[in-house]
Enzyme design. Sequence first.
Site, mmCIF file in Angstrom:
data_model
loop_
_atom_site.group_PDB
_atom_site.id
_atom_site.type_symbol
_atom_site.label_atom_id
_atom_site.label_comp_id
_atom_site.label_asym_id
_atom_site.label_seq_id
_atom_site.Cartn_x
_atom_site.Cartn_y
_atom_site.Cartn_z
ATOM 1 N N GLN A 305 0.839 -1.196 0.000
ATOM 2 C CA GLN A 305 0.000 0.000 0.000
ATOM 3 C C GLN A 305 0.877 1.250 0.000
ATOM 4 O OE1 GLN A 305 -3.133 0.333 -0.422
ATOM 5 N NE2 GLN A 305 -4.064 -1.634 0.092
ATOM 6 N N CYS A 427 -10.284 -1.084 -4.194
ATOM 7 C CA CYS A 427 -9.656 0.213 -4.464
ATOM 8 C C CYS A 427 -10.349 0.934 -5.615
ATOM 9 C CB CYS A 427 -8.164 0.038 -4.767
ATOM 10 S SG CYS A 427 -7.813 -1.064 -6.155
#
Length: 576
Positions: A305, A427
């Site tokens: 991430q 996402c």
Amino acid sequence: MKKGEIYEGMIETIEFPNKGIVWVKDESVGETVRVIVKNGMPGQKVRFQINKKRKNRCEGRLLEVLEKSEREVREPVCDAFPACGGCMYQTMAYKDQLSMKAGQVRALIEDALVRGGQVKADAPEEADYVFEGIQGSPLEFGYRNKMEFSFGDAVKDGPLTLGLHKKGSTYDVLTTGDCKIVHEDFTKILKCVLEYCREQKLSYYRKMSHEGYLRHLLVRRAQTTGDILVNLVTSSQAEHDFTELVEELLKLELEGHITGILHIINDSLADVVQSDETRILYGKDYFYETILGLKFKITPFSFFQTNSLGAEVLYSAARNYIGSTKDMTVFDLYSGTGTIAQILADVSKKVIGVEIVEEAVEAARENAVLNHLDNCEFIAGDVLKVLDDVEEKPDFIVLDPPRDGIHPKALEKIIQYQVPKMVYISCKPSSLARDLEILLAGGYRVERVQCVDMFPATVHVETVVMLSHKKPDSVINVKVEFGEGEGKVPLDNIAKRAEAYKPKERVTYKMIKEYIEAKYGFKVHTAYIAEVKRDLGLPMYDVPNAVEELKQPRKHPTAEKVEAIKDALKYFDILK
């Protein structure tokens, strides 16, 4: 309304990811038309040119912002705004960014729930799930731990640039020497590398002709330690000694410290950052990052991430949704470097991660050893194929797919496990909404939804969804005889009860429009129907990112059309 025509209008709302909605009067048909204008903000008055015109879709290219939005409460924080499209919401207050993103996700989720049958179209306010809003990033600026900068020029045959692509262009590169979503260390490194390459008169790689040398500068920085990896990516079309550059980089006064400088050779025709050969010019090719007490080895191409502190918020939200997994076998599908799998390993019987990128799987295995976890298994391969070969059956499933979501056939296999609960981390909300429809059709229902903003100032947002599958608690066998006589159930009674409990047909705007055109001989716009419903106090969707006060009046339906719409609403039993 034709392609090439120029119009002005107000952006009333923004749909994910950056679709500004403008309503414009089309004189040719006498109706108000919905036009999508990207890269604006709600409340801006804009000038745009129609560049796409289809039967049910009209798009315009933003030419100029004529009036700022009331939500633009601060000045741009970097010199590249708005030419660089990366941080298009940076002039908005952060709380407004969060509100807008939460509204976008909620609208997509509720549309999916309506299409999937969990929510009634005419009563969205009765949705039987919990939308828990959005959590912000701990850092609004300087949050990115990785950035891929490109070499190029801003104008044809101009000076060498190093930074990010100009909005809407795959060739023009802006030197982003004061980018605010990365740490200041990134900026110092970028300026040093650019100055050196200009002095050395090194050429950049041209994507059309596939000629040139310099391709990318990839920088990664650990949030917890400040360790930095500098990766210079070139083609093999020249040879250059970067000893002097290494010395210049090591002289920089950084808050963190450079642990590795690498020269990566990449001759791929595609504009991607990858390695055909990696040469270590200084130090090592990895560092360690810590998330929720777990240690992870990060290499130049590790999937991780890009907002480390935001990742802790995201994974904490996911862990909260997952709950207790004691004595459970958990499948972590699309597991990347195994972050979620290792977070769950301590409280699970076994965790099996599946990931298609082999390097990520190797990293996950290393990280599990690093964290002394012996109940994690990581399998390299496509989820669609791997599930056929895994003998264990999961008690719980975590889904964290890439931006495009999950292949429908893979979803079918996932549904066949019939696990009582699963958590989906997304996402890209639009891909999530599409996949939710399939999951709903497979017997699942959405229980809870939480958004997490990992990318302040940008259009992106993460979403965590908890789904459950309802199975019968028990089975009761009842013997029923149909017909006339004592103890038998008359068939005509069954028919009457079935008719009484028959679900009402979902009434769509299209049905209302067709009814009016058939009866009255004229057409009405969807926006007019919505306005009449709103005036009558009938149920409407919430629009959290709508403009509260318009700077120009909205076009309204005529009295004749209002009466026709009311008649249609009565006909379909929407209005009593």
